[in-house]
Scaffold this active site. Structure first.
Site, mmCIF file in Angstrom:
data_model
loop_
_atom_site.group_PDB
_atom_site.id
_atom_site.type_symbol
_atom_site.label_atom_id
_atom_site.label_comp_id
_atom_site.label_asym_id
_atom_site.label_seq_id
_atom_site.Cartn_x
_atom_site.Cartn_y
_atom_site.Cartn_z
ATOM 1 N N HIS A 89 0.769 0.320 -10.242
ATOM 2 C CA HIS A 89 -0.058 -0.618 -9.473
ATOM 3 C C HIS A 89 -0.494 -1.805 -10.347
ATOM 4 C CE1 HIS A 89 -2.881 -0.719 -5.737
ATOM 5 N NE2 HIS A 89 -2.501 -1.940 -6.082
ATOM 6 N N GLU A 107 -1.940 7.741 -5.313
ATOM 7 C CA GLU A 107 -2.156 7.262 -6.687
ATOM 8 C C GLU A 107 -3.650 7.259 -7.003
ATOM 9 O OE1 GLU A 107 -2.456 2.526 -6.561
ATOM 10 O OE2 GLU A 107 -0.525 3.189 -5.755
ATOM 11 N N ARG A 136 0.846 -1.186 0.000
ATOM 12 C CA ARG A 136 0.000 0.000 0.000
ATOM 13 C C ARG A 136 0.881 1.236 0.000
ATOM 14 N NH1 ARG A 136 -2.911 -3.110 -1.469
ATOM 15 N NH2 ARG A 136 -4.921 -3.850 -0.681
#
Length: 351
Positions: A312, A292, A263
């Site tokens: 990601h 993000e 994370r």
């Protein structure tokens, strides 16, 4: 249930033919599917959620009191195609007696693969090298004996010890460890929930299985001091917010690599940018960044040449995304039709 006698289900993204067919094969379900190949618009979701029994959401879909109020009392289940569920207000879900499904386990291998990739790219100046070629500057690059060199992940005759650290030591961390064994690593260090006692039997078994000198639970200070590569693979939340900060980074080796595939909130971006800029550590590989996807060219980490950032994509393999979508569908079907939910978030302790 709608007037047609079928359960209305809102699906915030087309899940592809293999998975949509699973939902479409259930005559009890009346599917309402976001029609475009982009993130579902909030206005569309708010317009269509009313009277739904279930909804399949993505990480981009915020499930809060506003949405749940609009859905009304008919809503029974929220199924997310993700292992994380920070976008879902669990307290609101628990108070309304909803079931929440998610997709753990199925992405373990994909995330472990990417974690090793990021460690290699960060250590071996992969980002800088790719950028050099893509900007057409290879021909004008002046070769030097130590140009574009970085710390080697594998052990060598002159450097026979490698200590790999994990902040968090769950399934993904242990899968990452297994992938690193052929590089000749010698020690595995990890730090996990301080309230959890060390699991000496498991650690001894892992050390024997992977032919390591030791697998040891240590405090964060020792973890940061001793790790040649530190993998951040812990859950998000208040307890781990900015656990990677200036204090931790200053303790790390100047040749060390930081990898974050968990994370973004675990790493203080400004502190990491400073650590890279001032040479506290060698490099960083990130799949996640706090804030993000609003990570622009002006972001302090984007400006750092030894910081490799990918958007990601840790779970982005064809096989894993198919499994995640399938699990999301199975969770929804189980909750609505009275079967088993393969992966249900435990809301019993949510208050």
């Amino acid at each position: 249930m709608s007037s047609s006698g079928r359960f209305k289900v809102v699906v915030c993204r087309d899940l592809g033919p293999d998975v949509m067919s699973i939902l479409e094969a259930r005559p009890e379900l009346n599917l309402v599917v976001w029609p475009e190949d982009r993130a579902c618009e909030r206005s569309w979701l708010m317009e269509n959620i009313s009277g739904a029994t279930g909804v399949i959401v993505m990480l981009t879909d915020k499930v809060n009191a506003e949405l749940l109020d609009k859905a009304g009392p008919s809503l029974k289940v929220v199924s997310t195609m993700s292992v994380g569920y920070e976008h879902i207000d669990l307290k609101e879900a628990a108070n309304r007696g909803l079931k929440v499904g998610y997709t753990p386990d199925v992405l373990t291998d994909a995330v472990a693969d990417l974690s090793v990739m990021l460690a290699l790219m960060a250590g071996r100046n992969g980002g800088t090298g790719v950028d050099l070629v893509q900007r057409g500057q290879w021909a004008s690059f002046s070769w030097a004996p130590f140009g574009l060199c970085g710390p080697q992940l594998s052990t060598t005759a002159v450097s026979p010890t490698r200590k790999i650290g994990f902040l968090g030591f769950g399934r993904i961390a242990q899968a990452t460890l297994a992938r690193l064994v052929p590089f000749g690593i010698t020690h595995c260090l990890y730090s996990s929930n301080p309230s959890s006692p060390p699991n000496h039997a498991r650690d001894t078994a892992l050390a024997k299985q992977h032919n390591l000198q030791a697998v040891s639970k240590v405090d964060v200070n020792e973890l940061s001091r001793e790790s040649d590569v530190l993998f951040v693979l812990a859950p998000g939340g208040g307890e781990t917010y900015h656990i990677v900060n200036e204090t931790l980074l200053k303790k790390m080796k100047r040749t060390s690599i930081l990898v974050n595939a968990s994370r973004g909130t675990l790493v203080d971006s400004d502190a990491l940018a400073k650590a890279l800029r001032e040479g506290w550590i060698w490099g960083a590989g990130l799949d996640v960044v706090e804030g993000e996807p609003n990570v622009t060219i002006d972001h302090p980490l984007v400006k750092e040449p030894r910081c490799v950032i990918v958007p990601h994509i840790a779970s982005a393999t064809l096989e894993t995304r198919l499994e995640m979508a399938t699990r999301a569908a199975q969770n929804l079907i189980g909750a609505i039709l009275g079967g088993e939910m393969p992966s249900q978030v435990n809301l019993s302790n949510v208050s």
